[in-house]
Design a protein around this motif. Sequence first.
Motif, PDB file in Angstrom:
ATOM      1  N   VAL B  66      47.884  -2.845 -34.817  1.00  0.00           N
ATOM      2  CA  VAL B  66      48.362  -3.025 -34.152  1.00  0.00           C
ATOM      3  C   VAL B  66      48.461  -1.406 -33.302  1.00  0.00           C
ATOM      4  N   VAL B  67      47.960  -1.451 -32.199  1.00  0.00           N
ATOM      5  CA  VAL B  67      48.434   0.061 -31.356  1.00  0.00           C
ATOM      6  C   VAL B  67      49.054  -0.105 -29.922  1.00  0.00           C
ATOM      7  N   ASP B  68      49.413   1.077 -29.974  1.00  0.00           N
ATOM      8  CA  ASP B  68      50.678   0.748 -29.236  1.00  0.00           C
ATOM      9  C   ASP B  68      50.139   1.187 -27.265  1.00  0.00           C
ATOM     10  N   SER B  69      50.695   1.309 -26.128  1.00  0.00           N
ATOM     11  CA  SER B  69      50.102   0.811 -24.974  1.00  0.00           C
ATOM     12  C   SER B  69      49.130   2.532 -24.622  1.00  0.00           C
ATOM     13  N   ARG B  70      49.101   3.242 -24.843  1.00  0.00           N
ATOM     14  CA  ARG B  70      48.005   4.264 -25.373  1.00  0.00           C
ATOM     15  C   ARG B  70      47.001   4.386 -25.728  1.00  0.00           C
ATOM     16  N   GLY B  71      47.384   2.815 -26.461  1.00  0.00           N
ATOM     17  CA  GLY B  71      45.543   2.289 -27.634  1.00  0.00           C
ATOM     18  C   GLY B  71      45.688   3.025 -28.466  1.00  0.00           C
ATOM     19  N   LYS B  93      39.206  -2.783 -30.497  1.00  0.00           N
ATOM     20  CA  LYS B  93      39.646  -3.777 -29.767  1.00  0.00           C
ATOM     21  C   LYS B  93      40.696  -4.396 -29.404  1.00  0.00           C
ATOM     22  N   ALA B  94      41.552  -3.890 -30.577  1.00  0.00           N
ATOM     23  CA  ALA B  94      42.762  -3.250 -30.099  1.00  0.00           C
ATOM     24  C   ALA B  94      43.140  -2.454 -28.982  1.00  0.00           C
ATOM     25  N   ARG B  95      42.389  -1.547 -29.171  1.00  0.00           N
ATOM     26  CA  ARG B  95      42.307   0.080 -28.284  1.00  0.00           C
ATOM     27  C   ARG B  95      42.033  -0.745 -26.475  1.00  0.00           C
ATOM     28  N   ILE B  96      40.938  -1.396 -26.678  1.00  0.00           N
ATOM     29  CA  ILE B  96      40.301  -1.379 -25.137  1.00  0.00           C
ATOM     30  C   ILE B  96      41.902  -3.273 -24.359  1.00  0.00           C
ATOM     31  N   GLN B 102      44.328  -6.622 -21.104  1.00  0.00           N
ATOM     32  CA  GLN B 102      44.196  -7.841 -21.375  1.00  0.00           C
ATOM     33  C   GLN B 102      43.462  -8.763 -22.755  1.00  0.00           C
ATOM     34  N   PRO B 103      43.181  -9.602 -23.037  1.00  0.00           N
ATOM     35  CA  PRO B 103      42.089 -10.223 -24.296  1.00  0.00           C
ATOM     36  C   PRO B 103      40.704  -9.352 -23.944  1.00  0.00           C
ATOM     37  N   SER B 104      40.181  -9.203 -25.220  1.00  0.00           N
ATOM     38  CA  SER B 104      39.065  -8.052 -25.676  1.00  0.00           C
ATOM     39  C   SER B 104      38.178  -9.276 -25.617  1.00  0.00           C
ATOM     40  N   GLY B 125      36.171   7.529 -28.099  1.00  0.00           N
ATOM     41  CA  GLY B 125      36.314   6.453 -29.761  1.00  0.00           C
ATOM     42  C   GLY B 125      36.159   5.393 -29.564  1.00  0.00           C
ATOM     43  N   PRO B 126      35.764   4.649 -30.320  1.00  0.00           N
ATOM     44  CA  PRO B 126      35.351   3.623 -30.149  1.00  0.00           C
ATOM     45  C   PRO B 126      36.224   2.244 -29.419  1.00  0.00           C
ATOM     46  N   LEU B 127      35.737   1.871 -28.479  1.00  0.00           N
ATOM     47  CA  LEU B 127      36.148   0.073 -27.910  1.00  0.00           C
ATOM     48  C   LEU B 127      35.311  -1.104 -28.876  1.00  0.00           C
ATOM     49  N   TYR B 128      35.669  -1.527 -29.027  1.00  0.00           N
ATOM     50  CA  TYR B 128      34.874  -2.941 -28.943  1.00  0.00           C
ATOM     51  C   TYR B 128      35.331  -3.632 -27.861  1.00  0.00           C
TER      52      TYR B 128
END
Lengths: 165, 171
Positions: B66-71, B93-96, B102-104, B125-128
Motif C-alpha cells: 500500500v502506497v500513499d498518493s506520492r507513491g 505496480k502500486a506506485r505507478i 489509474q489501474p496499473s 525506482g521501479p515502476l511496473y
Amino acid sequence: MNQIKRIGRALLFLLVGGGLAGPAGATAQDSSARLTLSEAQAIVEAAQRDATSKNLRLSIAVVDGRGDLIAATRMEDARATTMDTAIGKAMGSAIFGRPSADLAADSGSPLYQDLNEAAGGRLRFFQGAVPIVRDGFTVGAVGASGASSQDDEDNVKAALTAVGL
Amino acid sequence: MFRNQQRGSVLLSGVLVVVLSAAPAASQQRGAPAAPPGPTAEQAMAALHSAQETAEELGVSLSCAVVDSRGDLIALARMDGARFYTTDVARGKARISALFGQPSGDMADFGSSPAFQSFNETLSGPLYPFQGALPIMRGDDVIGAMGCSGAASQVDEDAVRAALAVFGDSR
C-alpha cells in the motif's frame, strides 16, 4: 553486457554475503527455521506498540535471512523516507548477521560498497537494526528508522523481546 | 496564407489535445503537492490482511503493498511461499497506479513508450505498468494505491479490489 555485469555482481553478493552472514557463519536454509509472515507481522506490530508508548513515529521493516523484505509499515507521521532507511538497515543487518550499528564503522570500505552496489544501493549501514537469531542461525533482521539511531535500535530490540525472539 | 496558418494552428492544437488526453498523466494527476491525507497505517495493514485472506482462499501466495498518493510505501507484506522479488513488483505496480491515478493494468501501452523509460529513470525506482494494482480513491481524489504480485495478474488485481473496502472505497 550490463546484464552480465549485474549477474556477476549478484554472484559476488551471494558468495561474499553468504560467507559473512550469521553469528554461526551461516544463514538458515532449513524451512522450519525460516521466519514466517505472521512472525514478521507480530514483530512489526510489537515495534509499533513500543514506539507509540515512547511517542515515536517510526518505519519498521522485517527481512528474511537473505535480506529480502517480508513485512514493513510506516507509522502515521513518520517521514516517507524513513521506510527505505528501515528496510536498508535491516537488509544490511541480515546479510552480515550483525547489528547495523556494528557495520557503520566499516561502511566506507570497498567491500561494503561493492556489496551495496550488488544490492542495488539499498543497504544502509547505520544503527537501528538487529539480526533475528533462532537456534544460532540468522533467520532475518528487523530495522527501524524515524527517531535517533539509539532509539531506533532500542525499539527493535524491545519488539524482539516482546515476541520472544 | 493567413487562413492556411490558422487552419494549421487549429490542426496543431487538435493534435495536442488528442496527445495530451491520451497521456495517462492528464486525466487524474491533480493536486499532487496538496495531496489529501492518505490511507492510515492501520488501514493499510488491515487491507494487507484482507488481501492475504483472499489469496489463501484462492490458494496463492502474494506480496502486497500500500502506497500513499506520492507513491511512498506505507505497508507491505510478503506471504510465506511468495517469491522474493514479488515485493518489488507489488510496490512498483502500486506506485505507478498512485502516480497516475489509474489501474496499473491500464498502463501497459504507456509502459512500452520511450516517455515511460525516462519517467522511470527520473523517479529512480521501479515502476511496473502491469495489471495488479488499483488506485485508492476518496471522492475524486487519489489518496494512494494498492498492488499485489505473485499470481496471475488478474488474481493479483482481484485480491486488491476485495481489499479496497477497508479504505472506504467501495468500487
